[in-house]
Design an enzyme around this catalytic site. Structure first.
Site, PDB file in Angstrom:
ATOM      1  CB  THR A 198      10.737 -12.021   5.097  1.00  0.00           C
ATOM      2  OG1 THR A 198      11.796 -11.285   4.637  1.00  0.00           O
ATOM      3  CG2 THR A 198       9.952 -11.508   6.279  1.00  0.00           C
ATOM      4  CB  THR A 249      12.724 -12.803  -0.944  1.00  0.00           C
ATOM      5  OG1 THR A 249      11.617 -13.446  -1.494  1.00  0.00           O
ATOM      6  CG2 THR A 249      13.749 -12.509  -1.927  1.00  0.00           C
ATOM      7  CB  CYS A 250      14.909 -10.786   3.553  1.00  0.00           C
ATOM      8  SG  CYS A 250      13.614  -9.601   2.962  1.00  0.00           S
ATOM      9  CG  ASP A 251      16.483 -16.573   6.176  1.00  0.00           C
ATOM     10  OD1 ASP A 251      17.506 -15.684   6.903  1.00  0.00           O
ATOM     11  OD2 ASP A 251      15.989 -17.695   6.509  1.00  0.00           O
TER      12      ASP A 251
END
Length: 173
Positions: free
Chosen positions: A54, A56-58
């Site tokens: 995803t 922001t996570c990535d």
């Protein structure tokens, strides 16, 4: 953790990490184990993300921790662990593609059992159950500090905030 039949409580400082089944994704094979076996020994930084791959996570959350593993180790951290409510195949693909494998260990919490047990699960539109974005410092299975992200982005739950908390704890010790 769940208090009573209907009141869901979020894990807090001083709480023990629950023992639930998870899959540990690291440099070798994926291992069936428990959350307390992975998070319950030594000084551990554990952060949770809503999902592998995803945006922001990535691009923000995982890279900050992976890039700072040497700084965490210098502050006495035994390991950095990322939790995600994804199956272990997706989690491994993300860990490998992000080049974080070997720097960060990954918990694949495919059914969100750990997320629920910690009171850190949330329903996300179109994605189902996920971890809330958070980070915590755990010493020998007990939560020392917890950083839950209440707004979009990565601020209080990012690597810089956790590093500052660890540095402050060293100064006051």
């Amino acid at each position: 953790m769940v208090k009573g039949a209907s009141q869901k409580m979020t894990i807090a400082r001083g709480d023990r990490i629950p023992s639930v089944p998870i899959k540990l994704v690291g440099t070798g094979d994926t291992i069936d184990t428990t959350s307390d076996a992975v998070l319950g020994h030594g000084l551990v930084v554990f952060f949770g993300v809503p999902g592998a791959f995803t945006p922001t996570c990535d691009t923000s959350h995982l890279p900050g921790f992976a890039a700072n593993t040497a700084k965490f180790k210098a502050l006495g951290v035994d390991k950095v662990v990322c939790g995600t409510v994804n199956d272990h195949h997706v989690t491994r693909a993300w860990a490998e593609r992000s080049e974080a494998i070997g720097k960060v260990e990954f918990i694949a919490d495919g059914d969100g059992i750990l997320a629920d047990a910690m009171g850190l699960s949330k329903q996300m539109s179109g994605m189902g159950k996920r971890f809330a974005r958070f980070a915590m410092i755990i010493r020998d299975g007990v939560v020392e500090d917890l950083f839950v992200q209440d707004v979009a982005g990565v601020t209080v739950s990012g690597a810089p905030a956790v590093l500052m908390a660890l540095q402050a704890a060293q100064v006051s010790a």
